[in-house]
Write an enzyme that holds these catalytic residues in place. Sequence first.
Site, short mmCIF file in Angstrom:
data_model
loop_
_atom_site.label_atom_id
_atom_site.label_comp_id
_atom_site.label_asym_id
_atom_site.label_seq_id
_atom_site.Cartn_x
_atom_site.Cartn_y
_atom_site.Cartn_z
N GLU A 25 0.87 -1.09 -0.03
CA GLU A 25 0.23 0.10 -0.04
C GLU A 25 1.00 1.39 0.09
O GLU A 25 0.46 2.18 -0.60
CB GLU A 25 -0.86 0.09 1.10
N GLU A 81 12.75 -32.85 0.08
CA GLU A 81 13.15 -33.57 -1.12
C GLU A 81 13.72 -34.74 -0.75
O GLU A 81 14.46 -35.50 -1.43
CB GLU A 81 13.95 -32.87 -2.03
N CYS A 95 -2.53 -3.71 6.97
CA CYS A 95 -1.91 -3.85 8.40
C CYS A 95 -2.23 -2.66 9.29
O CYS A 95 -2.47 -1.71 8.75
CB CYS A 95 -0.48 -4.24 8.58
N ASP A 104 23.58 -39.30 -3.32
CA ASP A 104 23.58 -38.39 -4.71
C ASP A 104 24.59 -37.09 -4.46
O ASP A 104 24.91 -36.68 -5.73
CB ASP A 104 22.23 -37.91 -4.60
N ALA A 154 9.99 -36.72 -7.26
CA ALA A 154 9.83 -37.10 -8.93
C ALA A 154 9.81 -38.70 -8.96
O ALA A 154 10.77 -39.32 -8.38
CB ALA A 154 10.76 -36.36 -9.89
N LEU A 177 21.64 -28.86 -3.75
CA LEU A 177 20.24 -28.20 -3.24
C LEU A 177 20.34 -26.78 -3.48
O LEU A 177 19.87 -26.34 -2.39
CB LEU A 177 20.04 -28.97 -1.85
N THR A 182 20.25 -39.66 1.20
CA THR A 182 20.41 -38.94 -0.04
C THR A 182 21.50 -38.19 -0.25
O THR A 182 22.25 -37.80 -1.13
CB THR A 182 18.98 -37.91 -0.10
N1 LIG Z 1 13.38 -38.91 -7.06
C1 LIG Z 1 13.20 -38.07 -6.17
O1 LIG Z 1 12.40 -37.10 -6.09
C2 LIG Z 1 14.30 -38.39 -4.87
C3 LIG Z 1 14.48 -37.40 -3.99
C4 LIG Z 1 15.11 -37.57 -2.82
C5 LIG Z 1 15.85 -38.77 -2.85
N2 LIG Z 1 15.80 -39.77 -3.78
C6 LIG Z 1 16.70 -40.83 -3.91
O2 LIG Z 1 16.27 -41.60 -2.44
C7 LIG Z 1 17.38 -42.31 -2.06
C8 LIG Z 1 17.54 -42.18 -0.73
O3 LIG Z 1 16.40 -42.21 0.35
P1 LIG Z 1 16.36 -43.08 1.56
O4 LIG Z 1 15.26 -43.63 1.77
O5 LIG Z 1 17.30 -44.18 1.50
O6 LIG Z 1 17.22 -42.18 2.43
P2 LIG Z 1 16.66 -40.81 2.79
O7 LIG Z 1 15.42 -40.39 3.32
O8 LIG Z 1 17.49 -39.68 2.01
O9 LIG Z 1 17.65 -40.51 4.40
C9 LIG Z 1 17.14 -41.52 5.48
C10 LIG Z 1 18.16 -41.01 6.67
O10 LIG Z 1 17.82 -39.79 7.22
C11 LIG Z 1 18.14 -39.98 8.58
N3 LIG Z 1 17.03 -39.18 9.31
C12 LIG Z 1 17.29 -38.16 10.41
N4 LIG Z 1 16.31 -38.00 10.87
C13 LIG Z 1 15.06 -38.88 10.27
C14 LIG Z 1 13.65 -38.93 10.53
N5 LIG Z 1 13.31 -38.25 11.65
N6 LIG Z 1 13.23 -39.89 10.18
C15 LIG Z 1 13.87 -40.60 8.93
N7 LIG Z 1 15.06 -40.46 8.88
C16 LIG Z 1 15.81 -39.55 9.40
C17 LIG Z 1 18.31 -41.25 9.01
O11 LIG Z 1 19.65 -41.63 9.12
P3 LIG Z 1 20.21 -41.35 10.63
O12 LIG Z 1 19.16 -41.69 11.42
O13 LIG Z 1 21.47 -41.95 10.63
O14 LIG Z 1 20.13 -39.70 10.81
C18 LIG Z 1 17.80 -42.06 7.73
O15 LIG Z 1 18.41 -43.23 7.50
C19 LIG Z 1 18.35 -42.00 -3.05
O16 LIG Z 1 18.65 -43.09 -4.05
C20 LIG Z 1 17.96 -40.65 -3.68
O17 LIG Z 1 18.62 -40.77 -5.08
C21 LIG Z 1 15.06 -39.41 -5.01
#
Ligand SMILES: NC(=O)c1ccc[n+]([C@@H]2O[C@H](COP(=O)([O-])OP(=O)(O)OC[C@H]3O[C@@H](n4cnc5c(N)ncnc54)[C@H](OP(=O)(O)O)[C@@H]3O)[C@@H](O)[C@H]2O)c1
Length: 367
Positions: free
Chosen positions: A52, A292, A75, A200, A154, A204, A196
């Site tokens: 405004e 992500e 506001c 990967d 994705a 980010l 991740t």
């Molecule tokens: N296509 C897509 O959009 C996309 C996006 C992202 C990832 N990806 C793929 O996903 C894969 C990885 O996924 P992922 O499931 O193996 O692992 P993730 O979700 O990336 O990571 C999991 C880790 O996060 C930590 N974490 C910390 N706090 C947490 C909580 N409150 N709850 C759960 N986990 C927590 C844990 O380890 P700690 O407890 O030791 O901390 C757990 O092992 C990769 O291959 C990647 O390329 C794809």
Amino acid sequence: MSDKKYMKRALELAMNGCGFVNPNPMVGAVIVKDKEIIGEGYHEAYGMFHAERNAIKNCKKSPKGATIYVTLEPCCHYGKTPPCTKAIIESGISKVVIGSLDPNPLVAGKGIEILRNNNIEVVEGVLKEECDCINEVFFHYIKTKTPYVVMKYAMTMDGKIATYTGKSKWITGDTSRKRVHKDRHKYSGIMVGVETVLLDDPMLNCRLENSKNPTRIICDTNLRTPINCQIVNTANKIPTIIATSNADKEKQKLYVDKGCRIVVVPKKDNHIDLKELMYMLGKEKMDSILLEGGGTLNWSALQSGIVNKVQTYIAPKIFGGEKAKSPISGLGVNCPQESFYLSNIKVTKIDEDILIESEVVSKCSQE
Ligand SMILES: NC(=O)c1ccc[n+]([C@@H]2O[C@H](COP(=O)([O-])OP(=O)(O)OC[C@H]3O[C@@H](n4cnc5c(N)ncnc54)[C@H](OP(=O)(O)O)[C@@H]3O)[C@@H](O)[C@H]2O)c1
């Protein structure tokens, strides 16, 4: 032009503040006198003048007796800038047309009341739905003081986010990926699980011109993030938080020395407590997070109730493979009646991909 057309213009202006105003709302304003637009403005950045005041400042003629179209209720409190109701009253504007009401308890209808008490005509609710829609983040944050969380992934048409070898670059096409970068600019934070990062080694960041990077947040309960990964190596330039339950000061120092910030979060079920992390980040004025993944973190986030919106990008591809990961893993629900329930579905075709967006309502409780 009708009220709706002027409000549409105000909405267009409001969008220019996207990514720069957080945790404030995006707001646009248009001042009209004798059917001519004599001033326009929008909230440009956090801490700067509101829409405004900018519109009044930009008027090419006196706004006395004019109508102001503003996407959000003006506001009426002193914050980083003085109240907009004061500027409107002092300008001599005689009519105010409003899109959304401001749910901020400091405003919430009081702005309108002050204007009416000063003999200014007020019309409410013009293009309300569109005006509400641009500020879903602000409306959530101002009420809960926690970030609005958008879970984005994705996947292929068979529901895989990576191949069985763990490769995920790329699943969707260029245009979809550009849209994701717009969201990285729009939201304040971007959050991933440590797996991740290990698999990967992502950056980010936001790779668009004239954009800002979101704060990167790695959920890493035990400090397993590689000290030489891309995120840590660029932490001096791009804000980076490692959320951990590991209290080892010496280990933490390795990351702090490279520019990361360590946020120590209590544990819940062997991982950092995501709800607690949201309260902590909300206190730091972080109003929104693009989550992500991967699948493990996504499941925990859904279960802990922190996810507000799901964005699913679907590419016309099939990976197959029993071991190829899906977007949400964890244990899963044991029967369809236990599903997470989504509503307000929006489907957008993006070149060959499809984007489905929906809000998380609650855990389904139907029979
Ligand atoms: N296509 C897509 O959009 C996309 C996006 C992202 C990832 N990806 C793929 O996903 C894969 C990885 O996924 P992922 O499931 O193996 O692992 P993730 O979700 O990336 O990571 C999991 C880790 O996060 C930590 N974490 C910390 N706090 C947490 C909580 N409150 N709850 C759960 N986990 C927590 C844990 O380890 P700690 O407890 O030791 O901390 C757990 O092992 C990769 O291959 C990647 O390329 C794809």
